[in-house]
Write an enzyme that holds these catalytic residues in place. Structure first.
Site, short mmCIF file in Angstrom:
data_model
loop_
_atom_site.label_atom_id
_atom_site.label_comp_id
_atom_site.label_asym_id
_atom_site.label_seq_id
_atom_site.Cartn_x
_atom_site.Cartn_y
_atom_site.Cartn_z
N HIS A 174 116.23 -27.75 33.06
CA HIS A 174 117.38 -27.64 32.62
C HIS A 174 117.43 -28.90 31.82
CE1 HIS A 174 119.91 -24.14 32.80
NE2 HIS A 174 119.69 -24.26 34.34
N CYS A 222 120.27 -17.83 36.67
CA CYS A 222 120.69 -19.09 36.25
C CYS A 222 122.09 -18.87 35.98
CB CYS A 222 119.68 -19.44 34.91
SG CYS A 222 120.66 -20.95 34.28
N LEU A 223 122.97 -19.84 36.32
CA LEU A 223 124.55 -19.76 36.23
C LEU A 223 124.79 -19.80 34.52
CD1 LEU A 223 126.08 -22.23 38.92
CD2 LEU A 223 125.66 -19.49 38.93
N GLY A 280 122.31 -24.50 42.55
CA GLY A 280 121.97 -25.72 41.55
C GLY A 280 122.74 -25.64 40.35
N GLN A 285 124.64 -27.90 31.83
CA GLN A 285 125.55 -26.70 32.24
C GLN A 285 127.08 -26.89 32.33
OE1 GLN A 285 122.95 -25.46 35.87
NE2 GLN A 285 123.18 -23.66 34.72
N HIS A 344 113.62 -25.42 38.38
CA HIS A 344 114.60 -24.82 37.50
C HIS A 344 115.64 -25.93 36.95
CE1 HIS A 344 117.36 -21.41 36.55
NE2 HIS A 344 118.13 -22.44 36.72
N GLU A 345 116.00 -26.82 37.81
CA GLU A 345 117.05 -27.67 37.58
C GLU A 345 116.49 -28.98 36.55
OE1 GLU A 345 119.83 -26.94 37.66
OE2 GLU A 345 119.60 -25.33 39.26
NI NI Z 1 119.81 -22.73 35.49
#
Ligand code: NI
Length: 170
Positions: free
Chosen positions: A140, A94-95, A48, A53, A136-137
């Site tokens: 964000h 998380c990226l 995701g 991000q 999670h998204e």
């Molecule tokens: Ni993330």
């Protein structure tokens, strides 16, 4: 198509709640933007990616948890959780916090309503990893990272690990 740099923990944009997208206003740029988001997510091997991000303050995210190894791309514009129930406690990452994982309690099943890439509303229910990705998204888009949701003791440990890892991030 461009693989964009992924913003990292500590950057202000990741703490900034995103205002709703005006679909008609974004529409002309949306196809190119989504291509970049898919490419960036794939390059980072994520499931995701949310607009902040890649440095954009937009209520927009993409998810592909590849159920049964097959790509199933979801575009979430102005997503909302309409129902959440049950509980799961799995490792989350998380990226924007590369290399750091921690167990986090989340709802086991969630139902999400959003606009898709074509501007039409859709609703879907997810469980397991998809339910986690939805939560999670959407976090964000509200300016929250998974570490913000950890219980205090674990959060302190994870913040220490982040401090150590940060010099290696790009
Ligand atoms: Ni993330």
């Amino acid at each position: 198509m461009t693989v964009r740099r992924v913003t990292k923990h500590g950057e202000r944009i990741l703490k900034t709640p995103c205002p709703p997208v005006d679909y008609e206003a974004l529409k002309p740029e949306l196809p190119a933007l989504l291509k970049d988001m898919w490419a960036t997510m794939a390059a980072a091997r994520g499931v995701g990616l949310a607009a902040p991000q890649i440095g954009l303050n937009l209520r927009l995210a993409v998810i592909d948890v590849r159920p049964e190894g097959k790509s199933e791309r979801l575009v979430l514009i102005n997503p909302e959780i309409v129902r959440a129930d049950g509980e799961q406690n799995e490792e989350e990452g998380c990226l924007s916090i590369p290399g750091i994982y921690a167990p986090l309690r989340r709802a086991a099943r969630v139902r999400v309503r959003a606009l898709g890439a074509d501007g039409r509303p859709w609703e879907a229910e997810g469980s397991g990893l998809l339910a986690r990705a939805f939560q999670h998204e959407i976090d964000h888009l509200d300016g929250k990272l998974f570490v913000d949701r950890l219980p205090f003791e674990l959060k302190l440990k994870v913040l220490d690990a982040i401090k150590d890892a940060k010099p290696r991030w790009t």
